[in-house]
Design a protein around this motif. Structure first.
Motif, PDB file in Angstrom:
ATOM      1  N   GLU A  13     -18.406   1.433   2.348  1.00  5.32           N
ATOM      2  CA  GLU A  13     -17.524   1.706   3.486  1.00  5.32           C
ATOM      3  C   GLU A  13     -16.636   0.504   3.778  1.00  5.32           C
ATOM      4  OE1 GLU A  13     -19.902   2.798   6.863  1.00  5.32           O
ATOM      5  OE2 GLU A  13     -20.776   4.507   5.821  1.00  5.32           O
ATOM      6  N   ARG A  14     -17.231  -0.678   3.770  1.00  4.45           N
ATOM      7  CA  ARG A  14     -16.454  -1.883   4.054  1.00  4.45           C
ATOM      8  C   ARG A  14     -15.455  -2.192   2.940  1.00  4.45           C
ATOM      9  NH1 ARG A  14     -20.358  -5.944   7.477  1.00  4.45           N
ATOM     10  NH2 ARG A  14     -20.911  -4.401   9.045  1.00  4.45           N
ATOM     11  N   ARG A  15     -15.832  -1.910   1.700  1.00  6.69           N
ATOM     12  CA  ARG A  15     -14.888  -2.116   0.593  1.00  6.69           C
ATOM     13  C   ARG A  15     -13.691  -1.187   0.757  1.00  6.69           C
ATOM     14  NH1 ARG A  15     -16.578  -1.535  -5.661  1.00  6.69           N
ATOM     15  NH2 ARG A  15     -17.249   0.494  -4.920  1.00  6.69           N
ATOM     16  N   SER A  16     -13.955   0.060   1.090  1.00  3.97           N
ATOM     17  CA  SER A  16     -12.870   1.022   1.287  1.00  3.97           C
ATOM     18  C   SER A  16     -11.960   0.583   2.434  1.00  3.97           C
ATOM     19  CB  SER A  16     -13.456   2.411   1.565  1.00  3.97           C
ATOM     20  OG  SER A  16     -12.434   3.334   1.796  1.00  3.97           O
ATOM     21  N   ALA A  17     -12.553   0.138   3.525  1.00  3.17           N
ATOM     22  CA  ALA A  17     -11.767  -0.313   4.675  1.00  3.17           C
ATOM     23  C   ALA A  17     -10.920  -1.539   4.315  1.00  3.17           C
ATOM     24  CB  ALA A  17     -12.685  -0.629   5.853  1.00  3.17           C
ATOM     25  N   ALA A  18     -11.489  -2.472   3.567  1.00  2.00           N
ATOM     26  CA  ALA A  18     -10.742  -3.666   3.168  1.00  2.00           C
ATOM     27  C   ALA A  18      -9.590  -3.296   2.241  1.00  2.00           C
ATOM     28  CB  ALA A  18     -11.674  -4.675   2.495  1.00  2.00           C
ATOM     29  N   ARG A  19      -9.832  -2.379   1.316  1.00  2.00           N
ATOM     30  CA  ARG A  19      -8.759  -1.938   0.417  1.00  2.00           C
ATOM     31  C   ARG A  19      -7.645  -1.248   1.187  1.00  2.00           C
ATOM     32  NH1 ARG A  19     -12.244   0.366  -4.726  1.00  2.00           N
ATOM     33  NH2 ARG A  19     -12.572  -1.658  -5.712  1.00  2.00           N
ATOM     34  N   ASN A  20      -8.016  -0.398   2.137  1.00  2.00           N
ATOM     35  CA  ASN A  20      -7.010   0.276   2.956  1.00  2.00           C
ATOM     36  C   ASN A  20      -6.186  -0.721   3.754  1.00  2.00           C
ATOM     37  OD1 ASN A  20      -7.790   2.799   2.042  1.00  2.00           O
ATOM     38  ND2 ASN A  20      -9.160   3.176   3.763  1.00  2.00           N
ATOM     39  N   GLU A  21      -6.861  -1.711   4.305  1.00  4.61           N
ATOM     40  CA  GLU A  21      -6.172  -2.743   5.077  1.00  4.61           C
ATOM     41  C   GLU A  21      -5.215  -3.538   4.187  1.00  4.61           C
ATOM     42  OE1 GLU A  21      -5.049  -4.937   8.407  1.00  4.61           O
ATOM     43  OE2 GLU A  21      -6.270  -3.121   8.327  1.00  4.61           O
ATOM     44  N   LEU A  22      -5.642  -3.839   2.972  1.00  3.84           N
ATOM     45  CA  LEU A  22      -4.772  -4.550   2.033  1.00  3.84           C
ATOM     46  C   LEU A  22      -3.526  -3.726   1.702  1.00  3.84           C
ATOM     47  CD1 LEU A  22      -7.198  -6.233  -0.513  1.00  3.84           C
ATOM     48  CD2 LEU A  22      -5.462  -7.366   0.867  1.00  3.84           C
ATOM     49  N   GLU A  23      -3.712  -2.438   1.513  1.00  9.60           N
ATOM     50  CA  GLU A  23      -2.574  -1.570   1.210  1.00  9.60           C
ATOM     51  C   GLU A  23      -1.583  -1.527   2.364  1.00  9.60           C
ATOM     52  OE1 GLU A  23      -4.083   2.256   0.085  1.00  9.60           O
ATOM     53  OE2 GLU A  23      -5.107   1.457  -1.678  1.00  9.60           O
ATOM     54  N   ARG A  24      -2.082  -1.535   3.590  1.00  9.76           N
ATOM     55  CA  ARG A  24      -1.211  -1.477   4.768  1.00  9.76           C
ATOM     56  C   ARG A  24      -0.509  -2.797   5.035  1.00  9.76           C
ATOM     57  NH1 ARG A  24      -5.566   1.286   6.958  1.00  9.76           N
ATOM     58  NH2 ARG A  24      -6.181  -0.532   8.145  1.00  9.76           N
ATOM     59  N   SER A  25      -1.242  -3.901   4.846  1.00 13.65           N
ATOM     60  CA  SER A  25      -0.706  -5.182   5.296  1.00 13.65           C
ATOM     61  C   SER A  25      -0.282  -6.120   4.174  1.00 13.65           C
ATOM     62  CB  SER A  25      -1.741  -5.882   6.175  1.00 13.65           C
ATOM     63  OG  SER A  25      -2.889  -6.175   5.420  1.00 13.65           O
ATOM     64  N   GLY A  26      -0.514  -5.744   2.948  1.00 14.77           N
ATOM     65  CA  GLY A  26      -0.186  -6.644   1.847  1.00 14.77           C
ATOM     66  C   GLY A  26      -1.319  -7.621   1.603  1.00 14.77           C
TER      67      GLY A  26
END
Length: 101
Positions: free
Chosen positions: A27-40
């Motif tokens: 779950e945390r990996r998915s959230a971190a990846r999503n955050e990276l996609e949104r914020s660079g």
């Protein structure tokens, strides 16, 4: 001496905790990846993602939950708070002191 049944129960209990921690890491990996996609690419997020992926690899290799510095077990309470943690509380404090010096 404990019976085989007791050992099996303990083993199953630990496997269930490990699966809970794996799900938390996923779950945390998915959230971190999503955050990276949104914020660079941000250094903090990249470091967090690397730590999470390292923890998942340690689960796969059967090394998860052992301190990478001294080899003792990391308490479950610590792992459920920070499932990507790689050091026991004592070694984490020592590392923080070493970095501050």
């Amino acid at each position: 001496m404990a019976s085989l049944h007791t050992f099996i129960q303990d083993y199953e209990w630990h496997l269930a905790r490990l699966e809970q921690l794996r799900a938390l890491l996923e779950e945390r990996r998915s959230a971190a990846r999503n955050e990276l996609e949104r914020s660079g690419a941000q250094h903090r997020l990249l470091a967090q993602l690397a730590a999470i992926e390292s923890a998942i690899e340690r689960i796969d290799r059967g090394l998860y939950g052992a301190c990478q510095r001294c080899g003792t077990f990391i308490p479950l309470t610590v792992l459920f708070q920070a499932p990507h943690e790689q050091r026991c509380p004592d070694c984490a404090r020592l590392t923080a002191k070493e970095m501050a010096a």
